[in-house]
Design a protein around this motif. Structure first.
Motif, short mmCIF file in Angstrom:
data_model
loop_
_atom_site.label_atom_id
_atom_site.label_comp_id
_atom_site.label_asym_id
_atom_site.label_seq_id
_atom_site.Cartn_x
_atom_site.Cartn_y
_atom_site.Cartn_z
N MET A 1 78.99 54.31 -63.58
CA MET A 1 78.56 55.17 -62.40
C MET A 1 78.80 54.38 -61.07
SD MET A 1 77.58 58.21 -63.00
CE MET A 1 76.65 58.63 -61.82
N GLU A 2 78.77 53.05 -61.28
CA GLU A 2 78.79 52.37 -59.97
C GLU A 2 79.94 52.71 -59.22
OE1 GLU A 2 79.06 47.76 -58.46
OE2 GLU A 2 78.58 48.00 -60.32
N LYS A 3 81.12 52.87 -59.71
CA LYS A 3 82.40 53.10 -59.05
C LYS A 3 82.33 54.28 -58.46
CE LYS A 3 84.87 52.11 -62.76
NZ LYS A 3 86.06 51.86 -63.62
N GLU A 4 81.62 55.52 -59.21
CA GLU A 4 81.68 56.58 -58.77
C GLU A 4 80.87 56.87 -57.52
OE1 GLU A 4 81.22 55.89 -61.82
OE2 GLU A 4 82.45 57.08 -63.24
N VAL A 5 79.88 56.14 -57.47
CA VAL A 5 78.87 56.26 -56.32
C VAL A 5 79.64 55.45 -55.04
CG1 VAL A 5 76.78 54.99 -55.37
CG2 VAL A 5 76.75 56.04 -57.79
N ARG A 6 80.38 54.42 -55.17
CA ARG A 6 81.00 53.79 -54.42
C ARG A 6 82.21 54.62 -53.80
NH1 ARG A 6 83.60 48.17 -56.50
NH2 ARG A 6 84.39 48.13 -54.45
N VAL A 7 82.63 55.36 -54.59
CA VAL A 7 84.02 56.30 -54.05
C VAL A 7 83.28 57.49 -53.34
CG1 VAL A 7 85.82 58.04 -54.82
CG2 VAL A 7 85.81 55.62 -55.59
N LYS A 8 82.07 57.99 -53.95
CA LYS A 8 81.44 59.00 -53.18
C LYS A 8 81.00 58.75 -51.87
CE LYS A 8 77.45 62.16 -53.58
NZ LYS A 8 76.76 61.68 -52.53
N THR A 9 80.36 57.44 -51.64
CA THR A 9 79.87 57.03 -50.39
C THR A 9 81.00 56.85 -49.30
OG1 THR A 9 77.90 55.91 -51.49
CG2 THR A 9 78.45 55.17 -49.27
N ALA A 10 82.21 56.19 -49.82
CA ALA A 10 83.29 55.82 -49.11
C ALA A 10 83.80 57.19 -48.67
CB ALA A 10 84.35 55.23 -49.78
N ASN A 11 83.86 58.24 -49.33
CA ASN A 11 84.49 59.35 -48.63
C ASN A 11 83.49 60.04 -47.91
OD1 ASN A 11 86.97 60.39 -49.87
ND2 ASN A 11 85.93 60.66 -52.04
N GLU A 12 82.08 60.02 -47.94
CA GLU A 12 81.18 60.27 -46.85
C GLU A 12 81.49 59.70 -45.69
OE1 GLU A 12 77.66 61.58 -50.01
OE2 GLU A 12 77.58 59.85 -49.11
N ILE A 36 90.98 62.05 -62.92
CA ILE A 36 90.10 62.50 -61.72
C ILE A 36 90.18 61.28 -60.70
CG2 ILE A 36 88.15 61.20 -62.92
CD1 ILE A 36 88.12 64.40 -60.37
N TRP A 37 90.37 60.05 -61.10
CA TRP A 37 90.52 58.73 -60.12
C TRP A 37 91.98 58.95 -59.54
CZ3 TRP A 37 86.69 56.81 -58.86
CH2 TRP A 37 85.53 56.16 -59.81
N LYS A 38 92.87 59.67 -60.10
CA LYS A 38 94.26 59.74 -59.37
C LYS A 38 94.33 60.86 -58.46
CE LYS A 38 97.60 58.09 -62.62
NZ LYS A 38 98.24 56.97 -61.80
N LEU A 39 93.30 61.99 -58.87
CA LEU A 39 92.93 62.93 -57.56
C LEU A 39 92.58 62.34 -56.49
CD1 LEU A 39 91.90 65.96 -60.12
CD2 LEU A 39 93.98 65.76 -58.70
N GLU A 40 91.56 61.38 -56.62
CA GLU A 40 90.63 60.88 -55.46
C GLU A 40 91.61 59.95 -54.75
OE1 GLU A 40 87.71 61.55 -54.65
OE2 GLU A 40 86.32 61.84 -56.19
N GLU A 41 92.65 59.17 -55.44
CA GLU A 41 93.36 58.40 -54.91
C GLU A 41 94.35 59.05 -53.94
OE1 GLU A 41 96.88 54.79 -56.01
OE2 GLU A 41 96.13 56.22 -57.53
N GLY A 42 94.97 60.16 -54.72
CA GLY A 42 95.94 61.05 -53.74
C GLY A 42 95.67 61.31 -52.54
N THR A 384 85.25 63.96 -55.57
CA THR A 384 84.39 64.21 -54.55
C THR A 384 84.98 64.28 -53.12
OG1 THR A 384 84.20 61.68 -54.41
CG2 THR A 384 83.02 62.67 -55.89
N GLY A 385 86.22 63.93 -53.17
CA GLY A 385 86.91 63.89 -51.76
C GLY A 385 87.41 65.23 -51.13
N LEU A 386 87.33 66.41 -52.06
CA LEU A 386 87.69 67.76 -51.62
C LEU A 386 87.00 68.32 -50.36
CD1 LEU A 386 88.32 69.59 -54.76
CD2 LEU A 386 89.88 68.83 -53.06
#
Length: 443
Positions: A1-12, A36-42, A384-386
């Motif tokens: 979950m740590e990586k998910e939280v980091r990505v969500k916060t970074a998107n925000e 899902i990670w590739k969608l975030e990355e793209g 999360t980036g949408l």
């Protein structure tokens, strides 16, 4: 979950470099979650302006989608049924809107890169995806499992209270939602109108603008585009310079887990309660749009589509099946717990069983109750980036004129020459970094 939280916060925070870096590393290390990670990355790479890198990632994503779709017996409804699997150890269940927006962003990438041939492929892909997945038809009503009676759980007052909490957050978002995306239809129409090669393309443009207008009748840009294509088909078109301004604001809904404890799920009183975990979503941002100005004068950007509401609409349609699956899973666990506990209790009650057996019985009941909780989790994996909303404007601005963003003096650009321009603007929040760039679609 740590990586998910980091990505969500970074998107925000609009830290897309962080999102891209973490997502790329996570895609390499987690095969179940790679998509899902590739969608975030793209999307993060696109937001950074690294369009070629973004296109490469989305091409990988779409090739995986196509590989699945080309398998014998492929069914959109069966694919969507995978959303009902509440198991983090399973592959990420691709959602219909993942496909829609992956294709939308890939088409935008190729347009901005000036690769018309690749853009045409992506536009055709987008057309297929929307026809296949942009509908309520991909959702089938859940089948009842004859082995387990879950109606009692659904009717339970505590269960109803938990379901109401999900509905209270979901309803405001889904009320204005659609299963298909108007902006994505406009993008296809714009391609066929501005970069098409023949009358067949113009007919496709008319079809796509009509679809966009049907999904969002209040957007005047769609009506104006439809008027243009009809004039062109009638041989009455006028050559004018067109500048499109496409704005992305906010972020897609927040996903959370709603736990519902259901007492007396199985008759016998041997199971204290059964814990059911359901996914839930709520709005993540207000309905703002950035104050874009042309030569100091406000530009009227119209709401083109609401990805947040499209996500909510699809989630609402999938929820009955997710709920049925979760309740049935809980019933299986409760039944197993009941049988184990009953056997343990029977053993403790036997004559001369001793205090050790009684203690074992208590520990067994505690253990099975803990098991039902520990093995119950909602699958909250999501893109999360949408953005929350797409805004669109169409202006006839001259080369050399300056676009600015109110409150962001650092974010401005001077419009170049060209017959048709596309300006993209992105911000995760009103006080977050702004990404703005322009592309000449037609010189």
């Amino acid at each position: 979950m740590e990586k998910e939280v980091r990505v969500k916060t970074a998107n925000e925070e609009g830290d897309y470099e962080m999102v891209a870096r973490v997502a790329a590393a996570s895609a390499e290390s987690s095969s179940h979650d790679a998509l899902i990670w590739k969608l975030e990355e793209g999307l993060a790479l696109r937001s950074e302006g690294k369009l070629a890198e973004s296109a490469k990632v989305f091409e990988d994503v779409e090739s995986r989608f196509r590989e699945e779709e080309n398998k014998p017996g492929f069914s959109a409804t069966q694919t969507t049924a995978s959303l009902l699997v509440n198991d983090y150890s399973a592959d990420y269940p691709v959602k219909p809107y993942d496909r829609i927006y992956a294709s939308t962003y890939q088409a935008l990438n190729w347009l901005e890169l000036g690769s018309i041939a690749s853009a045409r492929v992506s536009v055709n892909r987008l057309r297929f995806v929307e026809e296949t997945f942009g509908s309520s038809q991909v959702y089938l009503p859940p089948k009842k499992d004859g082995k387990y009676d879950v109606d009692k759980a659904v009717k339970n007052e505590r269960t109803q209270d938990g379901l109401r909490r999900i509905s209270e957050d979901l309803t405001p978002l889904s009320e204005e939602g659609t299963y298909d995306d108007a902006l994505s239809h406009w993008l296809q129409g714009m391609f066929y109108l501005r970069l098409g090669v023949d009358g067949a393309d113009l007919e496709k443009a008319r079809k796509e603008f009509t679809a966009a207008q049907k999904l969002n009748p209040s957007c005047k840009v769609f009506a104006q585009e439809l008027k243009d294509v009809e004039a062109t088909l009638a041989g009455k078109s006028k050559s004018t310079r067109v500048v499109y301004i496409l704005e992305e604001t906010g972020l897609s809904p927040v996903w959370r887990e709603q736990r519902i404890d259901i007492p007396l799920f199985v008759v016998g009183g041997q199971v204290p309660f059964v814990s059911v975990a359901l996914p839930a979503i709520k709005a993540n941002s207000s309905g703002y749009n950035l104050g874009v100005k042309l030569e100091g004068q406000p530009v009227n950007l119209e709401l083109a589509s609401r990805p947040e509401s499209l996500i909510a609409k699809h989630f609402q349609a999938a929820l009955p099946g997710i709920q049925a699956k979760a309740f049935t899973s809980a019933a299986v666990k409760a039944t197993a717990s009941y049988l184990i506990n009953k056997a343990s209790q029977d053993s403790a009650n036997r004559q001369n069983s001793g205090s050790g057996a009684a203690l074992l019985s208590v520990l067994t009941q505690v253990g099975t109750s803990v098991y039902t909780i520990a093995t119950t989790h909602a699958d909250l994996r999501n893109w999360t980036g949408l953005p929350a909303r797409f805004w669109l404007a169409r202006v006839e601005a001259s080369a050399g004129q300056v676009l600015t963003i109110a409150g962001h003096p650092e974010s401005k650009l001077t419009l170049p020459d060209g017959q048709v321009l596309l300006v993209t603007v992105k911000s995760a929040g009103e006080n977050k970094p702004i990404k703005i760039r322009t592309t000449i679609l037609v010189p």
